[in-house]
Scaffold this motif. Structure first.
Motif, PDB file in Angstrom:
ATOM      1  N   PRO A 180       7.633 -81.353  23.234  1.00 33.81           N
ATOM      2  CA  PRO A 180       5.996 -81.842  22.463  1.00 33.81           C
ATOM      3  C   PRO A 180       4.825 -81.472  23.378  1.00 33.81           C
ATOM      4  N   ILE A 181       3.618 -81.320  22.468  1.00 31.04           N
ATOM      5  CA  ILE A 181       2.607 -81.027  23.042  1.00 31.04           C
ATOM      6  C   ILE A 181       1.840 -82.405  23.863  1.00 31.04           C
ATOM      7  N   CYS A 182       2.425 -83.588  23.392  1.00 35.84           N
ATOM      8  CA  CYS A 182       1.762 -84.875  24.283  1.00 35.84           C
ATOM      9  C   CYS A 182       2.932 -85.642  24.388  1.00 35.84           C
ATOM     10  N   GLU A 183       2.924 -86.546  25.540  1.00 35.31           N
ATOM     11  CA  GLU A 183       4.044 -87.476  25.756  1.00 35.31           C
ATOM     12  C   GLU A 183       3.475 -88.649  26.715  1.00 35.31           C
ATOM     13  N   CYS A 191      -1.949 -89.807  26.828  1.00 35.12           N
ATOM     14  CA  CYS A 191      -0.662 -89.056  26.711  1.00 35.12           C
ATOM     15  C   CYS A 191      -1.035 -88.047  27.943  1.00 35.12           C
ATOM     16  N   THR A 192       0.098 -87.460  28.524  1.00 28.75           N
ATOM     17  CA  THR A 192       0.017 -86.375  29.151  1.00 28.75           C
ATOM     18  C   THR A 192      -0.005 -85.173  28.357  1.00 28.75           C
ATOM     19  N   ILE A 193      -0.807 -84.238  28.493  1.00 33.39           N
ATOM     20  CA  ILE A 193      -0.784 -83.073  27.579  1.00 33.39           C
ATOM     21  C   ILE A 193       0.050 -81.806  28.299  1.00 33.39           C
ATOM     22  N   ARG A 194       1.028 -81.432  27.531  1.00 30.71           N
ATOM     23  CA  ARG A 194       1.955 -80.211  28.106  1.00 30.71           C
ATOM     24  C   ARG A 194       1.228 -78.994  28.405  1.00 30.71           C
ATOM     25  N   ASN A 195       1.468 -78.445  29.529  1.00 25.88           N
ATOM     26  CA  ASN A 195       0.699 -77.243  29.635  1.00 25.88           C
ATOM     27  C   ASN A 195       1.443 -76.045  29.015  1.00 25.88           C
ATOM     28  N   ARG A 196       2.554 -76.438  28.795  1.00 24.23           N
ATOM     29  CA  ARG A 196       3.408 -75.423  27.771  1.00 24.23           C
ATOM     30  C   ARG A 196       4.401 -76.111  26.581  1.00 24.23           C
ATOM     31  N   SER A 197       3.946 -75.941  25.442  1.00 24.43           N
ATOM     32  CA  SER A 197       4.789 -76.800  24.393  1.00 24.43           C
ATOM     33  C   SER A 197       5.149 -75.734  23.535  1.00 24.43           C
ATOM     34  N   VAL A 198       6.463 -76.104  22.865  1.00 26.77           N
ATOM     35  CA  VAL A 198       7.067 -75.007  22.082  1.00 26.77           C
ATOM     36  C   VAL A 198       7.324 -75.613  20.724  1.00 26.77           C
ATOM     37  N   PHE A 199       7.230 -74.841  19.428  1.00 28.97           N
ATOM     38  CA  PHE A 199       7.599 -74.991  18.296  1.00 28.97           C
ATOM     39  C   PHE A 199       9.250 -74.701  18.102  1.00 28.97           C
ATOM     40  N   ALA A 200       9.688 -75.787  17.092  1.00 23.25           N
ATOM     41  CA  ALA A 200      11.305 -75.416  17.037  1.00 23.25           C
ATOM     42  C   ALA A 200      11.336 -75.635  15.400  1.00 23.25           C
TER      43      ALA A 200
END
Length: 482
Positions: free
Chosen positions: A105-108, A75-84
Motif C-alpha cells: 500500500p502507499i501508506c502504512e 504514516c510511512t510513505i512507500r517509495n514503491r507501491s503497487v496496484f492489484a
C-alpha cells in the motif's frame, strides 16, 4: 487513562476501515467527472464500466492526496507501491475485479490521537491504500438498478488497528479522521453523499483472554451516531450468542437504523478468496524522499495542534479551542477576527454564540457567512473602545448580518453610539434619584440590592446607550456620598 469498558464480563475489540473519497475532479483511472449531483449513469465511459480492451491511466492528484493524508496520519510513505486486482463478482463491479492495493500500500504504520471525555488515546493506522469505488446497486423487490457514476471514484481506505474498545471511541475515531481529511481539503467528508463511509470490525472476548474473538464487519455506516448504535447492538448480540453456546460467524452485516439492529449480508471472505495479483495494466507508483518531504512541508496545522496553540498562545479554554477547531474554516475565521480585533476571548465568544447561532439558523457554512471576519473584528474593537456597549452591539450584529453594512454605518444611521459624556449621564442619574426617593432611602438604610434598580432606570432613560462603567461610577458616588 481509564481502563477499557466491560460488557457483562466481556470486552469489545474494534477496528475501523474508513473509506475516504478523494476530492478530485475526475476518477482515479479515467477522465469521467465525480460530481454527486449527476444524473444516473451520466459520469461513465468505457473505462469506468469495464468495457473489454480499455486501459486505466492513473490520476496524479489522487496520488498526491493519498500521500498528504498518509503524512497527516503519521504514516510511512512507500517509495514503491503497487496496484492489484481484487477479484469478485457483483453487478456494480462490471470488470469482475476492483483495482486496489494489497501487500504494497502507499501508506502504512501511522497513528492518530483521539479524545474521548477529554482523555487522549492513540489509535494505530495499519495502512492506507488507494482503490477505485464500485457502482451503486438499488434493489426494488424482484429487480435491481445499477448506477455506475461512483464506479472508479478514487478512494483512500484508512485501516486502523484493533485498538478501540467502545462505541464512543469508534465514533470519535471516525470524527477525527473526517476532521483531518477536511483540514487537508482532500475530501469534503459529506457523510450523506457517501464521501466518507466506515466499516467497523467488531469482536468480543471474555475479560482476561488474550485471543481475539471472531470478528464481524458492519458495512457502510455513514453516520457517527449509527456507528455507536450499531456497535452497541453488535456487542450485545455477540455476547448473547456466546452465552447461548453458539459460535460467532465471520460475516458482513448491515445496520438497520429504523429497527436498531444488524442483519447478515454475506459470509465474510478472507484475502485468499479475492485472488489478489498485481494489475498488469498499471505501473508501480514510485515516490522519492524529496517528494515526500515537499508534501510534509505543505501540510497545514492539524486540529489537535491548532487547539493546543489556541489555549497556550491565545488563552482560550480547552472547550472553546475544541469548538473553534472543529472545522478548518471556522478556525481560520477565528484567527482573522482575533488578530484584527486584538481580543481573542471576545472573538471566541462572539463566534461561538452569535455567529454560530446565525449559521445554524440559516444552515450555512462559515465560508458563506455574509458577515466577514474583518467586519466582526471591527465590531469587537468598537465595544472595546467604548463607542458602543455590548448590549447595543448585539443589535448591530444582527443588522450587519442582514444588511452586510459595516458596524460604523449602522451605528451612525441609527444613532447607537454609546453616551460617555459625564455631564449628560450625571443629569440623567439626578433625575432618576429624584423620581425614586423611597428607593434611595431603602439603599441608604442598608438594602443595597435596590442598586440594580437605579442602574436599570438610568440605562432605560438612555435607551441602553449610556456607558455602563460611567453610570456605575457616578451612581455609586451619589448614593454613597449623600
Amino acid at each position: 487513562m481509564s481502563s477499557s469498558p466491560t460488557y457483562r464480563g466481556f470486552e469489545a475489540v474494534i477496528g475501523i476501515e474508513v473509506h475516504v473519497q478523494l476530492k478530485t475532479q475526475s476518477k482515479i483511472f479515467c477522465g469521467d467527472a465525480t460530481n454527486f449531483d449527476a444524473a444516473d449513469n451520466e459520469n461513465t465511459s468505457p473505462v469506468s464500466v469495464g468495457m473489454p480492451g480499455t486501459l486505466p491511466v492513473l490520476n496524479k492528484q489522487a496520488v498526491e492526496f493519498a500521500i498528504k493524508t498518509g503524512l497527516a496520519l503519521g504514516c510511512t510513505i512507500r517509495n514503491r507501491s503497487v496496484f492489484a486486482r481484487k477479484n469478485y463478482f457483483y453487478p456494480d463491479l462490471p470488470k469482475g475485479y476492483q483495482i486496489s492495493q494489497y501487500d504494497k500500500p502507499i501508506c502504512e504504520n501511522g497513528e492518530v490521537t483521539i479524545l474521548v471525555d477529554k482523555v487522549p488515546k492513540t489509535i494505530s493506522i495499519t495502512r492506507a491504500h488507494m482503490e477505485e469505488d464500485a457502482g451503486k446497486s438499488t434493489h426494488f423487490g424482484d429487480y435491481t438498478l445499477v448506477n455506475y457514476n461512483r464506479a472508479g471514484i478514487p478512494l483512500l481506505e484508512v485501516v486502523s488497528g484493533p485498538d478501540m474498545s467502545s462505541p464512543q471511541e469508534a465514533a470519535e475515531y471516525g470524527r477525527t479522521i473526517r476532521q483531518i481529511v477536511r483540514y487537508l481539503d482532500v475530501c469534503d467528508g459529506n457523510l450523506e453523499e457517501g464521501s466518507l463511509r466506515c466499516d467497523c470490525n467488531v469482536s468480543v472476548r471474555r475479560i482476561g483472554e488474550d485471543k481475539l474473538g471472531t470478528k464481524v464487519e458492519l458495512k457502510n455506516l455513514n453516520s457517527f451516531r449509527f456507528i455507536e448504535k450499531a456497535i452497541e447492538y453488535e456487542i450485545d448480540r455477540q455476547i448473547d450468542e456466546i452465552e447461548a453456546g453458539k459460535a460467532i460467524t465471520q460475516e458482513t452485516r448491515l445496520y438497520d437504523p429504523d429497527k436498531n439492529r444488524t442483519y447478515s449480508m454475506r459470509t465474510k471472505e478472507d484475502a485468499q478468496d479475492y485472488r489478489y495479483f498485481p494489475d498488469p495494466d498499471l505501473l508501480p507508483i514510485l515516490i522519492d524522499e524529496t517528494q515526500v518531504e515537499q508534501f510534509r512541508r505543505e501540510l497545514p496545522e492539524l486540529p489537535l495542534a491548532k487547539a493546543k496553540r489556541f489555549q497556550t498562545e491565545l488563552g482560550l479554554s480547552e472547550y472553546d479551542a475544541s469548538i473553534l477547531t472543529a472545522e478548518k474554516g471556522l478556525a481560520d475565521y477565528f484567527e482573522i477576527v482575533s488578530a484584527k480585533s486584538g481580543n481573542p476571548k471576545q472573538s471566541a465568544n462572539w463566534i461561538m454564540s452569535d455567529l454560530i447561532r446565525e449559521m445554524n439558523t440559516h444552515k450555512i457554512e462559515v465560508e458563506n457567512s455574509p458577515l466577514k471576519a474583518e467586519a466582526l473584528a471591527e465590531l469587537i474593537k468598537l465595544i472595546d473602545s467604548g463607542k458602543i456597549s455590548g448590549k447595543i452591539a448585539k443589535t448591530v450584529f444582527v443588522d450587519m448580518w442582514t444588511t452586510r453594512k459595516s458596524a460604523d454605518e449602522i451605528i451612525k444611521e441609527k444613532g447607537l453610539a454609546q453616551v460617555s459624556d459625564t455631564s449628560v449621564i450625571e443629569k440623567i442619574i439626578d433625575d432618576v434619584l429624584a423620581a425614586n426617593a423611597s428607593q434611595v432611602a431603602e439603599y441608604r438604610s442598608g438594602k443595597t440590592k435596590v442598586y440594580g434598580f437605579f442602574v436599570g432606570a438610568a440605562m432605560k432613560a438612555t435607551k441602553g446607550q449610556a456607558n455602563p462603567d460611567v453610570v456605575n461610577q457616578i451612581l455609586k458616588k451619589k448614593l454613597d456620598n449623600a
